[in-house]
Motif scaffolding. Structure first.
Motif, PDB file in Angstrom:
ATOM      1  N   UNK A 137       2.333  47.495  67.066  1.00 45.64           N
ATOM      2  CA  UNK A 137       3.039  48.291  67.434  1.00 45.64           C
ATOM      3  C   UNK A 137       3.587  48.216  68.898  1.00 45.64           C
ATOM      4  N   UNK A 138       3.585  46.456  69.449  1.00 53.52           N
ATOM      5  CA  UNK A 138       3.422  46.334  70.770  1.00 53.52           C
ATOM      6  C   UNK A 138       3.609  46.713  72.463  1.00 53.52           C
ATOM      7  N   UNK A 139       2.170  47.321  72.033  1.00 49.94           N
ATOM      8  CA  UNK A 139       1.528  48.210  72.997  1.00 49.94           C
ATOM      9  C   UNK A 139       0.844  47.501  73.798  1.00 49.94           C
ATOM     10  N   UNK A 140       0.472  48.370  75.306  1.00 51.28           N
ATOM     11  CA  UNK A 140      -0.475  47.620  76.683  1.00 51.28           C
ATOM     12  C   UNK A 140      -1.775  47.911  76.361  1.00 51.28           C
ATOM     13  N   UNK A 141      -2.086  49.446  74.940  1.00 52.75           N
ATOM     14  CA  UNK A 141      -3.381  49.819  73.812  1.00 52.75           C
ATOM     15  C   UNK A 141      -3.732  48.931  73.256  1.00 52.75           C
ATOM     16  N   UNK A 142      -2.552  48.236  72.405  1.00 52.89           N
ATOM     17  CA  UNK A 142      -3.139  47.299  71.627  1.00 52.89           C
ATOM     18  C   UNK A 142      -3.642  46.341  71.744  1.00 52.89           C
ATOM     19  N   UNK A 201       2.336  41.186  82.783  1.00 54.83           N
ATOM     20  CA  UNK A 201       1.888  42.487  82.046  1.00 54.83           C
ATOM     21  C   UNK A 201       0.506  42.127  81.190  1.00 54.83           C
ATOM     22  N   UNK A 202      -0.569  40.947  81.222  1.00 58.42           N
ATOM     23  CA  UNK A 202      -1.667  40.514  80.940  1.00 58.42           C
ATOM     24  C   UNK A 202      -1.900  41.444  82.144  1.00 58.42           C
ATOM     25  N   UNK A 227      11.338  42.894  73.778  1.00 56.11           N
ATOM     26  CA  UNK A 227      12.068  44.036  74.398  1.00 56.11           C
ATOM     27  C   UNK A 227      11.178  45.364  73.978  1.00 56.11           C
ATOM     28  N   UNK A 228      10.127  45.197  72.613  1.00 52.13           N
ATOM     29  CA  UNK A 228       9.308  46.563  73.196  1.00 52.13           C
ATOM     30  C   UNK A 228       7.885  45.740  73.732  1.00 52.13           C
ATOM     31  N   UNK A 229       7.593  45.177  74.414  1.00 53.43           N
ATOM     32  CA  UNK A 229       6.545  44.767  75.659  1.00 53.43           C
ATOM     33  C   UNK A 229       7.118  45.178  77.119  1.00 53.43           C
TER      34      UNK A 229
END
Length: 251
Positions: free
Chosen positions: A59-64, A88-89, A172-174
């Motif tokens: 899903x390319x999310x921070x939670x993932x 982002x990290x 793009x999703x991130x």
């Protein structure tokens, strides 16, 4: 099964490293070559859609990212560890803290995205949102965030690395994930020792931003400003970065 990652060192102190939007597990400049391998063991994770995990769906999310990171440290047998996140990290590192607060010994953000995300004006959002499809946008972003002062050859190599080490969909999703995710309330007041390292040439995620976010969120926070660095200290001032990080982690 251990998630694909790069391991450096064999020391007793464990460090999880979470890369930036333009990075990957191999996108840490000279930092992996400079770490003290007798004192520390570093694990550099690739996110889904990046590097060796470019074909892994997500899903390319921070939670993932946080879930995968915790799966990695579990598979390595690390009960406690420190987390170092770039850009982002940095958001993902704070998400790991929120998800496993008792396990994170120290938190380091290198030009970190705050837990509340990043506000954009329309023009800036168009630049960043177009970067997945347009390499020229990626180059402009890297140039901007390093103070418009570094060589064109290096900028081109950074862009090429980014294009080759991330899928367009993931990249793009991130963007929405790191820019528009807000979990400030889940970390605010956490007593973990937390170091924010920023470059004096970074106009976006510099000292002023950290004073309004990181320094207010963490009661045991400190701020280090690196001279002659922008957003990519691991390339711009790697020896100083490694020194500051390991001095903090080793306390």
């Amino acid at each position: 099964m251990t998630i694909n990652h790069i391991s450096v060192g064999r020391g007793p102190q464990k460090v999880l490293a979470l890369h930036g939007w333009f990075g990957s597990a191999r996108g840490w400049g000279w930092l992996p070559e400079l770490v003290d391998t007798e004192r520390f063991t570093w694990a550099f994770l690739d996110y889904r859609g990046y590097g060796e995990r470019s074909e892994v769906a997500g899903e390319f999310s921070i939670a993932e990212i946080s879930r995968d990171a915790l799966d990695l440290v579990d598979s390595l047998g690390w009960n406690t560890f420190s987390v170092v996140g770039h850009s982002m990290g940095g958001s993902a590192a704070q998400r790991v803290l929120a998800d496993a607060p008792g396990r994170v010994e120290r938190l380091v953000g290198i030009s970190p995205v705050p837990a509340g995300g990043v506000p954009f004006d329309l023009r800036s959002w168009a630049l960043f949102d177009g970067a997945a499809a347009d390499a020229a946008n990626r180059r402009a972003i890297i140039d901007l965030t390093t103070g418009n002062r570094l060589s064109g050859r290096w900028l081109d190599e950074m862009v090429q690395f980014s294009v080759e080490n991330s899928t367009r969909e993931a990249f793009g999703t991130y963007l929405t994930a790191w820019a528009r995710t807000d979990f400030t309330d889940e970390v605010k007041g956490n007593p973990v020792p937390a170091l924010a390292i920023v470059g004096e040439q970074d106009p976006a995620l510099g000292a002023d931003t950290m004073r309004e976010t990181w320094m207010r969120h963490y009661p045991n926070a400190r701020l280090e400003v690196l001279a002659n660095a922008g957003h990519y200290a691991m390339y711009e001032t790697p020896v100083r970065l490694a020194t500051v990080v390991e001095d903090f982690l080793g306390r």
